[in-house]
Structure formats: structure tokens, C-alpha cells
Write a protein that holds these residues in place. Structure first.
Motif, PDB file in Angstrom:
ATOM      1  N   MET A 100      59.823  35.822  -0.657  1.00  0.00           N
ATOM      2  CA  MET A 100      60.904  34.917  -0.968  1.00  0.00           C
ATOM      3  C   MET A 100      62.174  35.510  -0.368  1.00  0.00           C
ATOM      4  O   MET A 100      62.452  36.691  -0.529  1.00  0.00           O
ATOM      5  N   ASN A 101      62.903  34.672   0.349  1.00  0.00           N
ATOM      6  CA  ASN A 101      64.140  35.095   0.987  1.00  0.00           C
ATOM      7  C   ASN A 101      65.245  35.187  -0.053  1.00  0.00           C
ATOM      8  O   ASN A 101      65.414  34.309  -0.877  1.00  0.00           O
ATOM      9  N   THR A 102      65.979  36.292  -0.028  1.00  0.00           N
ATOM     10  CA  THR A 102      67.156  36.436  -0.887  1.00  0.00           C
ATOM     11  C   THR A 102      68.346  36.708   0.022  1.00  0.00           C
ATOM     12  O   THR A 102      68.176  36.972   1.230  1.00  0.00           O
ATOM     13  N   GLN A 103      69.554  36.671  -0.479  1.00  0.00           N
ATOM     14  CA  GLN A 103      70.734  36.872   0.343  1.00  0.00           C
ATOM     15  C   GLN A 103      70.754  38.306   0.878  1.00  0.00           C
ATOM     16  O   GLN A 103      70.813  39.260   0.135  1.00  0.00           O
ATOM     17  N   GLY A 104      70.606  38.422   2.149  1.00  0.00           N
ATOM     18  CA  GLY A 104      70.636  39.712   2.825  1.00  0.00           C
ATOM     19  C   GLY A 104      69.341  40.492   2.733  1.00  0.00           C
ATOM     20  O   GLY A 104      69.270  41.610   3.224  1.00  0.00           O
ATOM     21  N   SER A 105      68.293  39.949   2.089  1.00  0.00           N
ATOM     22  CA  SER A 105      67.035  40.682   1.949  1.00  0.00           C
ATOM     23  C   SER A 105      65.900  39.713   1.627  1.00  0.00           C
ATOM     24  O   SER A 105      65.983  38.528   1.932  1.00  0.00           O
ATOM     25  N   TYR A 106      64.865  40.209   1.014  1.00  0.00           N
ATOM     26  CA  TYR A 106      63.735  39.398   0.578  1.00  0.00           C
ATOM     27  C   TYR A 106      63.114  40.051  -0.660  1.00  0.00           C
ATOM     28  O   TYR A 106      63.381  41.208  -0.971  1.00  0.00           O
ATOM     29  N   ARG A 107      62.270  39.282  -1.330  1.00  0.00           N
ATOM     30  CA  ARG A 107      61.560  39.811  -2.508  1.00  0.00           C
ATOM     31  C   ARG A 107      60.137  39.290  -2.471  1.00  0.00           C
ATOM     32  O   ARG A 107      59.895  38.139  -2.146  1.00  0.00           O
ATOM     33  N   CYS A 108      59.163  40.151  -2.824  1.00  0.00           N
ATOM     34  CA  CYS A 108      57.759  39.766  -2.793  1.00  0.00           C
ATOM     35  C   CYS A 108      57.287  39.334  -4.181  1.00  0.00           C
ATOM     36  O   CYS A 108      57.630  39.935  -5.192  1.00  0.00           O
ATOM     37  N   TYR A 109      56.459  38.287  -4.205  1.00  0.00           N
ATOM     38  CA  TYR A 109      55.777  37.792  -5.405  1.00  0.00           C
ATOM     39  C   TYR A 109      54.317  37.653  -5.050  1.00  0.00           C
ATOM     40  O   TYR A 109      53.977  37.419  -3.893  1.00  0.00           O
ATOM     41  N   CYS A 110      53.465  37.761  -6.051  1.00  0.00           N
ATOM     42  CA  CYS A 110      52.028  37.686  -5.791  1.00  0.00           C
ATOM     43  C   CYS A 110      51.457  36.360  -6.277  1.00  0.00           C
ATOM     44  O   CYS A 110      51.965  35.745  -7.211  1.00  0.00           O
ATOM     45  N   ASP A 111      50.371  35.938  -5.625  1.00  0.00           N
ATOM     46  CA  ASP A 111      49.653  34.729  -6.039  1.00  0.00           C
ATOM     47  C   ASP A 111      49.030  34.976  -7.413  1.00  0.00           C
ATOM     48  O   ASP A 111      48.803  36.124  -7.814  1.00  0.00           O
ATOM     49  N   PRO A 112      48.708  33.884  -8.169  1.00  0.00           N
ATOM     50  CA  PRO A 112      48.054  34.047  -9.470  1.00  0.00           C
ATOM     51  C   PRO A 112      46.759  34.840  -9.331  1.00  0.00           C
ATOM     52  O   PRO A 112      46.004  34.673  -8.377  1.00  0.00           O
ATOM     53  N   GLY A 113      46.533  35.727 -10.288  1.00  0.00           N
ATOM     54  CA  GLY A 113      45.343  36.584 -10.262  1.00  0.00           C
ATOM     55  C   GLY A 113      45.609  37.914  -9.584  1.00  0.00           C
ATOM     56  O   GLY A 113      44.733  38.768  -9.538  1.00  0.00           O
ATOM     57  N   TYR A 114      46.814  38.113  -9.049  1.00  0.00           N
ATOM     58  CA  TYR A 114      47.198  39.365  -8.386  1.00  0.00           C
ATOM     59  C   TYR A 114      48.499  39.859  -9.016  1.00  0.00           C
ATOM     60  O   TYR A 114      49.257  39.091  -9.598  1.00  0.00           O
ATOM     61  N   TYR A 115      48.753  41.166  -8.887  1.00  0.00           N
ATOM     62  CA  TYR A 115      50.033  41.666  -9.375  1.00  0.00           C
ATOM     63  C   TYR A 115      50.643  42.615  -8.341  1.00  0.00           C
ATOM     64  O   TYR A 115      49.947  43.183  -7.501  1.00  0.00           O
ATOM     65  N   LEU A 116      51.963  42.737  -8.424  1.00  0.00           N
ATOM     66  CA  LEU A 116      52.738  43.502  -7.459  1.00  0.00           C
ATOM     67  C   LEU A 116      52.649  44.991  -7.779  1.00  0.00           C
ATOM     68  O   LEU A 116      52.855  45.414  -8.910  1.00  0.00           O
ATOM     69  N   MET A 117      52.342  45.788  -6.779  1.00  0.00           N
ATOM     70  CA  MET A 117      52.260  47.242  -6.953  1.00  0.00           C
ATOM     71  C   MET A 117      53.684  47.798  -7.022  1.00  0.00           C
ATOM     72  O   MET A 117      54.659  47.118  -6.703  1.00  0.00           O
ATOM     73  N   THR A 118      53.801  49.065  -7.375  1.00  0.00           N
ATOM     74  CA  THR A 118      55.115  49.688  -7.531  1.00  0.00           C
ATOM     75  C   THR A 118      55.886  49.822  -6.226  1.00  0.00           C
ATOM     76  O   THR A 118      57.098  49.985  -6.245  1.00  0.00           O
ATOM     77  N   ASP A 119      55.225  49.706  -5.076  1.00  0.00           N
ATOM     78  CA  ASP A 119      55.944  49.790  -3.802  1.00  0.00           C
ATOM     79  C   ASP A 119      56.764  48.522  -3.543  1.00  0.00           C
ATOM     80  O   ASP A 119      57.573  48.469  -2.612  1.00  0.00           O
ATOM     81  N   GLY A 120      56.546  47.472  -4.343  1.00  0.00           N
ATOM     82  CA  GLY A 120      57.329  46.247  -4.236  1.00  0.00           C
ATOM     83  C   GLY A 120      56.870  45.282  -3.162  1.00  0.00           C
ATOM     84  O   GLY A 120      57.463  44.220  -3.000  1.00  0.00           O
ATOM     85  N   SER A 121      55.825  45.627  -2.401  1.00  0.00           N
ATOM     86  CA  SER A 121      55.390  44.729  -1.336  1.00  0.00           C
ATOM     87  C   SER A 121      53.876  44.509  -1.268  1.00  0.00           C
ATOM     88  O   SER A 121      53.426  43.631  -0.559  1.00  0.00           O
TER      89      SER A 121
END
Length: 183
Positions: free
Chosen positions: A1-22
């Protein structure tokens, strides 16, 4: 997902985001563990079944068993009460000889007066005396016994003479003379 000046990662249902953020990884599911009440997933992704307070995990590591809070614990309940185990908890109930009631502006277990409410087992020829948590019975003046069973005394005999008479009656029996043949 695009954010102002950067981006943020989200995971599809059934998955979760690791601590590395990506990085996304498959999320372990509690349903696969078939836990009785629910589970917890630790940070390494291992599933562990959980039990509510008052229960502990059984040997199968899925179901929960009751913890008997009353076993071995003598001071769980206040004086005049006894512990009664329930599933997941316990109750403090009045001990035998006590009833729940108001005493000194608070609800507590008070002495049950068996003599007053006629729940005693004293003889009708005895007198009931209430004690803390129980009662005693004493035969009336003209009666003998343990208070639960009373029998009339003979007016002219003392206990000692009654006892001696009883012992003598067991010892002495009429002697039968052998019959002599008649000539």
C-alpha cells in the motif's frame, strides 16, 4: 500500500506479516490443533492449547481438566465453612451443624440450633442441649440411658443395685434335680 513518501505491506487473509515488515508467512491456525477452549500461537508459530482459570491442560494437550481447589487446601474457606469443588472453581458451604444466616450485620455461617428446630435425635424422655455445630442429649431425672435412648428407673433401686441384679440374673439359673426312678 502506497503511503506519503513510502509504502506499507499488508498480507492476504491466512498470512501474517513478519517482523521485517515486508515478508508474509502462512498463519498457523488454532483449528488444526483441535483445542477444547482455544489456543495461543507463540512467536515461532507453534500452536499451544489454552485452558480457562480453574482448569489445566490434560495429558492429550488438547482438552482441559478441572483443578480440584479443595484437595489439600485446608484454609481455602473461612471458619465454619467447608470447600466444595465445582467445574473450574469451588464454593465455600456451611459445615454440618451450621446454617447460612445474618450474624452481626453480615451474612455468615451461624450455629444451627437443632434443639430449637427439632432436628435432634434425642429421646422424648431426655433434654436437648445445643452446642456449637451440634447438640447433646441427657436423660431426664427419672430415666437412664445415653440421651438418645432413655428407659425409666425403678424408684427404689439405685444404678448399682440394678447392675448387680442384672449380673446375678445372668449367673443364677434354677438347678434341676435328676429324676429318681419310682419303685
Amino acid at each position: 500500500m502506497n503511503t506519503q513518501g513510502s509504502y506499507r505491506c499488508y498480507c492476504d487473509p491466512g498470512y501474517y506479516l513478519m517482523t521485517d515488515g515486508s515478508t508474509c508467512t502462512k498463519e498457523p491456525e488454532c483449528s488444526s490443533a483441535r483445542c477444547q477452549f482455544g489456543c495461543q500461537i507463540d512467536r515461532w508459530g507453534e500452536v499451544r492449547c489454552l485452558c480457562a482459570t480453574g482448569l489445566h491442560l490434560a495429558a492429550d494437550n488438547r482438552t482441559c481438566e478441572d483443578v480440584d481447589e479443595c484437595r489439600g487446601a485446608s484454609d481455602v474457606c473461612p471458619p465454619r465453612r467447608t470447600c466444595k469443588n465445582t467445574f473450574g472453581s469451588f464454593l465455600c458451604v456451611c459445615r454440618e451443624g451450621f446454617v447460612l444466616g445474618t450474624l452481626q450485620d453480615s451474612v455468615q455461617c451461624r450455629d444451627k440450633d437443632e434443639c430449637l428446630d427439632s432436628t435432634h435425635l434425642c429421646s422424648r424422655h431426655s433434654q436437648c442441649f445445643n452446642t456449637s455445630g451440634s447438640y447433646t442429649c441427657q436423660c431426664l431425672e427419672d430415666y437412664s440411658g445415653d440421651g438418645h435412648t432413655c428407659w425409666p428407673r425403678r424408684a427404689s433401686q439405685s444404678k448399682t443395685s440394678m447392675y448387680l441384679q442384672y449380673k446375678l440374673s445372668k449367673r443364677t439359673r434354677p438347678i434341676q434335680q435328676p429324676r429318681r426312678p419310682q419303685l
